[in-house]
Enzyme design. Structure first.
Site, PDB file in Angstrom:
ATOM      1  N   ARG A  18       0.822  -1.227   0.000  1.00  0.00           N
ATOM      2  CA  ARG A  18       0.000   0.000   0.000  1.00  0.00           C
ATOM      3  C   ARG A  18       0.855   1.276   0.000  1.00  0.00           C
ATOM      4  NH1 ARG A  18      -3.957  -1.556   4.827  1.00  0.00           N
ATOM      5  NH2 ARG A  18      -2.059  -2.572   5.521  1.00  0.00           N
ATOM      6  N   ASN A  36      -6.411  -2.712   1.625  1.00  0.00           N
ATOM      7  CA  ASN A  36      -6.054  -4.123   1.738  1.00  0.00           C
ATOM      8  C   ASN A  36      -7.325  -4.912   2.041  1.00  0.00           C
ATOM      9  OD1 ASN A  36      -4.955  -6.588   2.318  1.00  0.00           O
ATOM     10  ND2 ASN A  36      -3.381  -5.786   3.686  1.00  0.00           N
TER      11      ASN A  36
END
EC number: 6.2.-.-
Length: 779
Positions: A18, A36
């Protein structure tokens, strides 16, 4: 302006995915979000078409170092559906069902090493330094998605400085879940003593320096550690562990230290110093008698040594610290467990099992959720050839492109146990569990199965296990409350090789190992099978013999040797004469074996190739007994390899003696590879005084010829042209090469193992593949 919804599948958790996406978004000038979802990472990318295109290119070409992208799905969405994004944000993880990939633990990265040894850095000498690119993953994980509150790091709240790094996209620790420092992270300490932190590390280093033994808690469990250059220390550890000859693993200070002791090629160096850092089996350098370095008792009588580099920060601190103690370049780093038990993972286990084996226990207060022993890797034809698949590799899935749907659990074998969870075409092989003869290992297997089911969010429909009714792995499978599918041991080996190679068609399976329960109630181990995912037929085997003495026959090859010689002579006096010439055993011992053979007392019919190797090792005077599994067979291989090296150096034709070629009548049910004649030949030549190394080489050569000849006959009968090689005997790289090259000359397609072990550590994959096919057929 366009908006795209992107889903990225693969190892995308716990690898700084990320934060990397966020940086790429800033560089490409787009807005949106990244989240996520557990099985995948979901990204919304909004901006000018060229900017979104630039972002996608960066995503594909510059993923995080440790990520493994398996697929990217992209779809256009309408702006009104999700609105206008004003910036790019990392959104709180959300839970979604789907394909799950769990990151293995990752060895310390170069940047963290530099920081750890920089006196100006706030993590100077921090034993738990990590970042988005490195550190523990699987071993600290409670559940997915991978966030701090679902790991054993939840017990260590971040200090303001760590929290600031965690939240800042510009730092190396942006969104790094195990991030910590000397102020807020876990702490090392000596159990039962007052020393903590720095004092504990200095006391540990001093103890090792002075010749002591220390149990050290790492990422996936404890190691027993001592100075690998100190003969007295290594011998003492051998005595305490009751391990007279089995090689110890070694941890070296750095790559240069490894090169001082071992021959290392480019491929090996890359893996040695990569992010997985397995134990590599490397060839020892020839050294002068007075040279220093590794002591001879680390791997006695072995041309190779198992060596690795430090992968946890605390291990690096053992070699280099600011306390003025001069540490050796090599440390023994062997699994911290009592014989037969799983690797210890907490203080209670370490105190109970290791206190008698060491002088100090260096522990820490970060809990290990899942044990992970070190992976062990050999090399074959310049490629990795896995012996034990565990830390750094498990639980990465093996992907099979069969159209399978469903969820299965395979309990694995009795020795070198690993289990496997299958979800559709993905098969997650667990880290190494151990030998299930010990009930502590059985308990560890049950615990780890439960944790994996939670992590992977599976509810298996069936449990698969070995055919052997008395295996503890079978008992574990039967106690799960699921329908149980039992798979013959050697068939599972072949399916494991097929699955690793993603092979869908029928194969001729050559399964050579120590022991497996046959469908006829006898012991199998030198088998030729015709197999596919639906079932198998036993097409051939080595010549059956009487395996006398029960379990002890696996340790004492001379017993099998006497039995095989008697089978050839059919005469007691002649057998005793040969046994005496070969110095296999005493006269009373020989008489006992012959009497047991006549009465079929504590004797079973066997086609075990492993025991055949042990017997030949005894006949040739190389090893009559083994102190660890495979010792006699390994010594036989080393003798044959030494001879091959010798004849290459003097350019002598490799054939030497021609060996037996006679054919015998075969039983109607299967073809028999005439290993009895080979035993007779070797016995005669050894009594004539022919060199043992030469005969060891001939044995390998002729056994390979018998296998190739058997495969040719089966091809003629069945038109099947693909051969799969599996079973622990194929860890023998000389036999593997002779068989593989011989089959290729005969224009066979040959499948072999690569990153799934050929030994019993890989059979759970084969069991799971069969179970998956089984549920497709709705049996």
């Amino acid at each position: 302006m366009i908006t795209k919804k992107i889903r990225v599948y693969g190892i995308v958790q716990g690898v700084g995915f990320r934060p990397t996406v966020s940086r790429h978004a800033a560089a490409a000038g787009i807005t949106g979000s990244v989240c996520n979802k557990g099985p995948y990472v979901e990204i919304f990318a909004q901006g000018e078409e060229k900017c979104v295109k630039d972002f996608l290119e960066r995503l594909e070409k510059q993923p995080p170092k440790r990520a493994a992208i398996l697929k990217i799905n992209t779809e256009d969405v309408k702006e009104e559906e999700y609105g206008k994004f004003n910036d790019f944000q990392i959104i709180e993880s959300e839970k979604t069902k789907g394909e799950i990939f769990v990151s293995p633990d990752i060895a310390i990265c170069e940047e963290c090493k530099k920081e750890m040894y920089d006196p100006k850095d706030r993590r100077y000498l921090h034993p738990f330094i990590n970042c988005t690119c490195c550190g523990p993953r699987l071993t600290i994980l409670d559940a997915l998605p991978y966030d701090r509150e679902r790991t054993s790091m939840k017990e260590f709240p971040m200090c303001p400085d760590c929290a600031s790094e965690y939240e800042d996209p510009a730092t190396r620790r942006y969104d790094a879940q195990p991030v910590c420092c000397n102020d807020c992270g876990p702490e090392v300490y000596l159990t039962g003593r007052e020393e903590r932190g720095r004092a504990a590390i200095i006391a540990t280093r001093k103890m090792i320096h002075d010749g002591g033994i220390v149990a050290i808690k790492g990422i996936g469990g404890f190691h027993l550690c001592c100075d690998a250059t100190n003969e007295e220390a290594v011998q003492r550890l051998r005595t305490l562990k009751n391990r007279p000859a089995k090689p110890f693993a070694v941890m070296a200070r750095d790559v240069e230290a490894v090169k001082q002791e071992c021959l290392v090629n480019e491929v090996q160096e890359e893996i040695l110093d990569g992010h997985q850092k397995p134990i590599l089996l490397l060839e020892k350098r020839k050294k002068s008698a007075d040279s220093t370095g590794l002591c001879k008792f680390v791997a006695p009588g072995n041309p190779k040594v198992g060596i690795m580099l430090p992968y946890a920060p605390v291990q690096m601190l053992l070699f280099r610290y600011d306390d003025g103690i001069q540490m050796p370049d090599y440390l023994v780093m062997t699994s911290g467990n009592a014989s037969g038990a799983p690797i210890c993972r907490d203080d209670k286990e370490a105190v109970e099992e290791l206190s008698q084996l060491c002088d100090l226990i260096l522990s820490h207060d970060r809990k290990i959720r899942i044990r992970a022993d070190d992976s062990v890797m050999d090399f074959y034809k310049g490629e990795p050839y896995m012996i034990r698949r565990s830390r750094g590799y498990a639980p990465l899935p093996t992907m099979v492109t069969m159209p399978w749907k469903g969820q299965v659990l395979a309990a694995g074998g009795e020795l070198k146990n690993t289990f496997c969870i299958g979800v559709d075409g993905r098969f997650y092989l667990s880290p190494y569990v151990g030998d299930l003869e010990d009930l502590r290992t059985v308990k560890a297997l049950q615990e780890t199965i439960h944790r994996f089911e939670t992590l992977l969010e599976v509810e298996p429909e069936v449990a698969a296990c070995d055919l052997h009714p008395k295996y503890n792995s079978t008992v574990v499978a039967e106690e799960l409350g699921l329908p149980v599918v039992k798979i013959q041991h050697h068939y599972a080996h072949i399916l494991s090789c097929m699955a690793e190679n993603d092979w869908k068609e029928q194969v001729i399976g050559v399964a050579f190992d120590g022991t497996g329960y046959g469908t006829d109630g006898t012991i199998w181990g030198g088998e030729l099978l015709l197999a596919d995912y639906h079932g198998f037929e036993r097409m051939g085997s080595i010549e059956p013999f009487l395996q006398i003495g029960g379990d002890i026959s696996a340790k004492e090859g001379w017993r099998i040797a006497v039995s095989l010689i008697y089978q050839q002579t059919q005469d007691k006096e002649q057998t005793m004469e040969i046994v005496k010439k070969l110095n296999l055993c005493s006269e009373p011992e020989c008489k006992v074996i012959l009497a047991m053979a006549d009465r079929k007392m504590n004797a079973v019919t066997s086609t075990s190739a492993g025991r055949l190797f042990d017997a030949v090792s005894a006949i040739l005077g190389i090893r009559t007994k083994s102190t660890f599994e495979g010792e006699a067979s390994m010594a036989l291989e080393f003798a044959a390899e030494a001879y091959e090296k010798e004849i290459w150096e003097i350019d002598e034709p490799a054939d030497g003696e021609s060996g037996p070629d006679e054919e015998k009548k075969e039983p109607e049910d299967r073809l028999i590879m005439q290993t009895g004649s080979l035993i007779k030949y070797l016995t005669e030549k050894k009594t004539e005084g022919i060199q043992a190394e030469k005969l060891a080489y001939i044995f390998h050569q002729k056994l390979a010829d018998l296998i190739i000849c058997g495969c040719r006959k089966i091809r003629k009968k069945t038109k099947c042209n693909c051969v799969a090689l599996s079973g622990g005997v194929f860890q023998n790289r000389l036999l593997l090469r002779m068989v593989e090259e011989g089959l290729e000359k005969e224009h066979f397609t040959v499948l072999r193992h690569h990153l799934i072990p050929a030994n019993d550590g890989g059979i759970a994959l084969g069991q799971a593949a069969y179970a998956m096919q089984y549920i497709q057929e709705g049996k």
